[in-house]
Write an enzyme that holds these catalytic residues in place. Sequence first.
Site, PDB file in Angstrom:
ATOM      1  N   PRO A 180       0.825  -1.214   0.000  1.00  0.00           N
ATOM      2  CA  PRO A 180       0.000   0.000   0.000  1.00  0.00           C
ATOM      3  C   PRO A 180       0.859   1.264   0.000  1.00  0.00           C
ATOM      4  O   PRO A 180       0.345   2.353  -0.270  1.00  0.00           O
ATOM      5  CB  PRO A 180      -0.828  -0.121   1.281  1.00  0.00           C
ATOM      6  CG  PRO A 180      -0.232  -1.212   2.078  1.00  0.00           C
ATOM      7  CD  PRO A 180       0.588  -2.058   1.175  1.00  0.00           C
ATOM      8  N   GLU A 236       2.993  -7.326   8.385  1.00  0.00           N
ATOM      9  CA  GLU A 236       3.259  -5.880   8.384  1.00  0.00           C
ATOM     10  C   GLU A 236       4.030  -5.441   7.142  1.00  0.00           C
ATOM     11  O   GLU A 236       4.379  -4.291   7.000  1.00  0.00           O
ATOM     12  CB  GLU A 236       4.058  -5.482   9.639  1.00  0.00           C
ATOM     13  CG  GLU A 236       3.248  -5.541  10.905  1.00  0.00           C
ATOM     14  CD  GLU A 236       1.916  -4.809  10.815  1.00  0.00           C
ATOM     15  OE1 GLU A 236       1.954  -3.577  10.690  1.00  0.00           O
ATOM     16  OE2 GLU A 236       0.869  -5.458  10.861  1.00  0.00           O
ATOM     17  N   ARG A 256      -4.998  -8.380 -20.161  1.00  0.00           N
ATOM     18  CA  ARG A 256      -6.030  -8.098 -21.167  1.00  0.00           C
ATOM     19  C   ARG A 256      -5.556  -7.154 -22.262  1.00  0.00           C
ATOM     20  O   ARG A 256      -6.195  -7.038 -23.302  1.00  0.00           O
ATOM     21  CB  ARG A 256      -7.298  -7.566 -20.505  1.00  0.00           C
ATOM     22  CG  ARG A 256      -7.147  -6.213 -19.894  1.00  0.00           C
ATOM     23  CD  ARG A 256      -8.349  -5.855 -19.048  1.00  0.00           C
ATOM     24  NE  ARG A 256      -9.556  -5.616 -19.826  1.00  0.00           N
ATOM     25  CZ  ARG A 256      -9.799  -4.499 -20.511  1.00  0.00           C
ATOM     26  NH1 ARG A 256      -8.907  -3.531 -20.508  1.00  0.00           N
ATOM     27  NH2 ARG A 256     -10.901  -4.355 -21.181  1.00  0.00           N
ATOM     28  N   ASP A 313     -12.449   1.276 -23.645  1.00  0.00           N
ATOM     29  CA  ASP A 313     -12.721   1.125 -22.225  1.00  0.00           C
ATOM     30  C   ASP A 313     -12.515   2.390 -21.440  1.00  0.00           C
ATOM     31  O   ASP A 313     -11.793   3.274 -21.851  1.00  0.00           O
ATOM     32  CB  ASP A 313     -11.724   0.119 -21.630  1.00  0.00           C
ATOM     33  CG  ASP A 313     -12.175  -1.269 -21.841  1.00  0.00           C
ATOM     34  OD1 ASP A 313     -13.353  -1.458 -22.079  1.00  0.00           O
ATOM     35  OD2 ASP A 313     -11.309  -2.153 -21.772  1.00  0.00           O
TER      36      ASP A 313
HETATM   37  N1  ADE Z   1      -1.136  -4.977   0.115  1.00  0.00           N
HETATM   38  C1  ADE Z   1      -2.060  -4.542   0.999  1.00  0.00           C
HETATM   39  N2  ADE Z   1      -2.747  -3.504   0.528  1.00  0.00           N
HETATM   40  C2  ADE Z   1      -2.257  -3.247  -0.723  1.00  0.00           C
HETATM   41  C3  ADE Z   1      -2.549  -2.274  -1.711  1.00  0.00           C
HETATM   42  N3  ADE Z   1      -3.477  -1.353  -1.540  1.00  0.00           N
HETATM   43  N4  ADE Z   1      -1.834  -2.324  -2.842  1.00  0.00           N
HETATM   44  C4  ADE Z   1      -0.867  -3.249  -3.020  1.00  0.00           C
HETATM   45  N5  ADE Z   1      -0.535  -4.173  -2.120  1.00  0.00           N
HETATM   46  C5  ADE Z   1      -1.221  -4.183  -0.976  1.00  0.00           C
END
Ligand code: ADE
Length: 304
Positions: free
Chosen positions: A93, A120, A157, A172
């Site tokens: 994330p 984590e 794709r 798209d």
């Molecule tokens: N792992 C946990 N959340 C994630 C996200 N939003 N993007 C990529 N990997 C992740």
Amino acid sequence: MTEPPAPLHFSLLTLFPELLRPFTQEALLGRAVAAGLLKFDLHDLREHAGNRWRKVDDSPYGGGAGMVIRVDVVERALAALPVRPDEIILLTPAGTRFDQKMAEELAEKSHLALLCGRYEGFDARVEGLVTREVSVGDYVMMGGEAAAACIVEAVARLRRGVIGDEQSWRDDSYSSGLLDYPEYTRPAVWQGQGVPEVLQGGNHAAIVRWRRDRALERTLSRRPDLLPAAGLTPHDSAALLELGVDAGHLAALGAPPPPQVKAKRRTRRPEEPMQTPSVAVLTDKVPADRKVPAERAPTDSGEQ
Ligand code: ADE
């Protein structure tokens, strides 16, 4: 005869290969593998734990909750790949946000490794082992597997032959710079809601224009941030003005001026109706006497 393209190869590194395996075997991805257009291999990070407990993580330096995946485990897992991938992508994330442009860039490569985390996350030193760190959105999931699945879907794709019809991805959402226009199929009337009449007529140019206008309308209400980079045309500017965008906003979007309409100099008589706007109303009812083309035989597009 043109040579078939070499398959796009994905190496998926994860603590849960069995989560991803069916995903690579079903529906269009499964078909593309069978057709030699895609190739997947799954790698269990635990195979590279380096201890008999198959333990891949440890507590974080400095304290705190959760466990961190060890960098040496990742190093061994990557070293065990038979060929070095063009890209090694860490799903986190905290990464750069994945988007259509990145999908297009990745679709040009031959071999992508996707490294999925859990807990984590990874020891920060994995940064030196990967080519990029990518997030699929501003939310935190329990692991990177679903994120890897998103990337596979979006990238695969775009490879020739995977979804068959090239036009279908050109039009798209995002590929055109705008969100996708609404689509309709049978029944022509459902719970009192009709299908816009223009789509049931044979005027191709009117359909193209209607679709573009609806794509503009959707993008304006749902994702106005996309408009400045959408390559707006003078005709789009006219449509946006009709949708209530004012001239100042249009200029701020970098939109070109709308086309000059050569109006006939004739004043409207009071009893004449106003010009109907070119933007159709979505809930247009289908006239009761309207002929709907005969039902087509069901087709299996391979998708839900
Ligand atoms: N792992 C946990 N959340 C994630 C996200 N939003 N993007 C990529 N990997 C992740």
